[in-house]
Design a protein around this motif. Structure first.
Motif, PDB file in Angstrom:
ATOM      1  N   TRP A 247       0.832  -1.212   0.000  1.00 29.83           N
ATOM      2  CA  TRP A 247       0.000   0.000   0.000  1.00 29.83           C
ATOM      3  C   TRP A 247       0.861   1.254   0.000  1.00 29.83           C
ATOM      4  N   GLU A 250       6.767   3.861   4.613  1.00 28.11           N
ATOM      5  CA  GLU A 250       7.201   4.958   5.465  1.00 28.11           C
ATOM      6  C   GLU A 250       8.545   5.443   4.935  1.00 28.11           C
ATOM      7  N   LYS A 292       2.501  11.734   1.529  1.00 32.41           N
ATOM      8  CA  LYS A 292       1.536  12.183   2.526  1.00 32.41           C
ATOM      9  C   LYS A 292       2.203  12.221   3.897  1.00 32.41           C
ATOM     10  N   PHE A 302       4.950   9.251   4.376  1.00 32.11           N
ATOM     11  CA  PHE A 302       4.706   8.035   3.609  1.00 32.11           C
ATOM     12  C   PHE A 302       4.621   8.349   2.118  1.00 32.11           C
ATOM     13  N   MET A 304       2.567   6.845  -0.836  1.00 34.67           N
ATOM     14  CA  MET A 304       1.401   5.985  -1.025  1.00 34.67           C
ATOM     15  C   MET A 304       1.322   5.520  -2.467  1.00 34.67           C
ATOM     16  N   PHE A 308      -2.997   1.896  -1.731  1.00 33.32           N
ATOM     17  CA  PHE A 308      -3.513   2.802  -0.696  1.00 33.32           C
ATOM     18  C   PHE A 308      -4.820   3.432  -1.163  1.00 33.32           C
ATOM     19  N   ASP A 318      -7.944   9.323   4.346  1.00 27.23           N
ATOM     20  CA  ASP A 318      -6.523   8.987   4.425  1.00 27.23           C
ATOM     21  C   ASP A 318      -6.183   8.274   5.729  1.00 27.23           C
ATOM     22  N   LYS A 319      -6.752   8.761   6.852  1.00 30.04           N
ATOM     23  CA  LYS A 319      -6.451   8.145   8.143  1.00 30.04           C
ATOM     24  C   LYS A 319      -6.878   6.681   8.164  1.00 30.04           C
ATOM     25  N   LEU A 322      -4.559   4.543   5.885  1.00 33.48           N
ATOM     26  CA  LEU A 322      -3.237   4.398   6.476  1.00 33.48           C
ATOM     27  C   LEU A 322      -3.278   3.475   7.687  1.00 33.48           C
TER      28      LEU A 322
END
Length: 408
Positions: A247, A250, A292, A302, A304, A308, A318-319, A322
């Motif tokens: 996805w 980091e 992001k 990150f 993405m 994702f 987004d939250k 993630l």
């Protein structure tokens, strides 16, 4: 179509008789019942035009005699999520959700093997979604949360102008689910907004993606965990999940550099100094990715990739996407974040948060569940204790608060 309605709803005026919600909730029951019964009688004709038989309709509404006022309260007071980013992730990606996910991976391995082979979706993503949506099915056991879907949607269709169109569409879809025989009316339960089963599908999304992978003739996301997980996999698969790919990653950002918006290849990101947080090379440098940083430049960042944004077809936030990705990685054993979220306090472990709740409860500040999840009830209890103890009243589940409780 998302699995469930994820955007925040705003309160609307009542569709019936121009009454305000407060008037409806304080009106005599007979008055409210009469208006609702008239609406149900009229909606029976609408349902018939959509192919719902009279027998199905009458069976569905047999025990639906009035609106559900709690649904209206939840609809009216649904706030936009404004809590700090660390609060969202701390309540979803933690030791217990990881440990339970690993246990479920072992328990359901034969089915996960089969689902993964058919749809190409990583099993750890499915387990993370299951955790996020229903706490691995635990929410379905809570009668205070689970409601009659027909009654909930009829309430919204009748008494909430802003949601009326959505609710009517979902109600017709729910009646079609009953008519097909996937579930009976006594077990057609869901959230206040009609999200159903282990993986929380609204009725129209259920119609689009529901799967009977266990072969019993019913697409049963309420009682069949294989069906629920396969249904989630089918949604992701049909929305473009890329098998064998992650996805996102980091990453570490070079100091003092501004970054362009939009998407470019991982290789190009690497050329301008963006590297994986653990130092490994990107697996597919030609894949496009978008940067992001939900907690600002000093928090974790990150890159993405496509998957994702496929997860966001489940819940367009987004939250959420993630959290699914991070939880999936931890269940799979890839480890947690290198750069943690920016918290203004020392983080507690999941067990320490349960201890915090237990100690607050023992002193009479807290009367909720000892579940390690810090919601508004826990924060209010913390603030009350902080006020008594002469601490800053920030409501944070901090080691300072727990240490003070331990020393009392």
């Amino acid at each position: 179509m998302p699995a469930r309605k994820s955007a925040t709803f705003f309160a609307g005026t009542l569709a019936a008789a121009g009454l305000s919600l407060s008037v409806m909730l304080t009106a005599a029951p007979a008055m409210a019942d009469a208006g609702f019964k008239n609406w149900v009688a009229q909606f029976r004709s609408t349902a018939a035009q959509s192919g719902i038989s009279g027998t199905t309709f009458d069976r569905a509404f047999r025990n639906v005699r009035d609106i559900d006022p709690e649904v209206l309260e939840k609809a009216r007071y649904q706030p936009e999520f404004t809590a700090p980013v660390w609060d969202y992730f701390d309540n979803r990606v933690h030791e217990q959700s990881v440990a339970t996910g690993r246990a479920m991976a072992r328990k359901w391995k034969p089915w996960l093997d089969r689902i993964e082979a058919r749809y190409g979706v990583d099993r750890h993503i499915l387990l993370a979604i299951w955790s996020m949506e229903s706490n691995y099915g635990e929410i379905l056991k809570n009668d205070k949360v689970m409601r009659n879907v027909v009654r909930s949607l009829a309430t919204l269709a009748y008494a909430d102008q802003r949601r009326a169109k959505f609710a009517r569409t979902q109600l017709i879809a729910a009646l079609k689910i009953l008519q097909r025989g996937d579930i009976d009316e006594s077990h057609l339960t869901g959230s206040w907004a009609g999200a159903m089963g282990h993986t929380q599908f609204i009725p129209t999304s259920y119609q689009a993606y529901a799967v009977d992978i266990d072969g019993n003739g019913r697409r049963d996301i309420w009682n069949s965990i294989p069906d629920a997980l396969a249904t989630a996999a089918n949604l992701l698969h049909k929305n473009g999940w890329q098998t064998g790919k992650t996805w996102g990653y980091e990453v570490t950002l070079p100091q003092g550099r501004k970054f362009p918006g939009g998407s470019m290849s991982l290789g190009k990101w690497e050329q301008i100094g963006v590297t994986r947080a653990r130092g490994k090379p990107f697996s597919h440098p030609s894949d496009k990715a978008e940067l992001k940083a939900l907690d600002g430049r000093s928090g974790p960042a990150f890159l993405m990739t496509r998957n994702f944004f496929v997860i966001k077809r489940y819940n367009n936030a987004d939250k959420y996407a993630l959290a699914v990705g991070l939880l999936a990685d931890e269940i799979a054993g890839y480890g947690g974040l290198v750069q943690d979220w920016n918290r203004p306090f020392t983080k507690l472990s999941f067990e320490e948060k349960q201890e915090l709740q237990q100690r607050l409860s023992a002193y009479g500040y807290y009367d909720g569940k000892l579940d390690g999840k810090i919601g508004e009830g826990s924060r209010a209890a913390i603030r009350a204790f902080q006020a008594k103890a002469g601490l800053t009243q920030d409501g944070h589940p901090s080691m300072e608060v727990l240490s003070t409780l331990r020393n009392r």
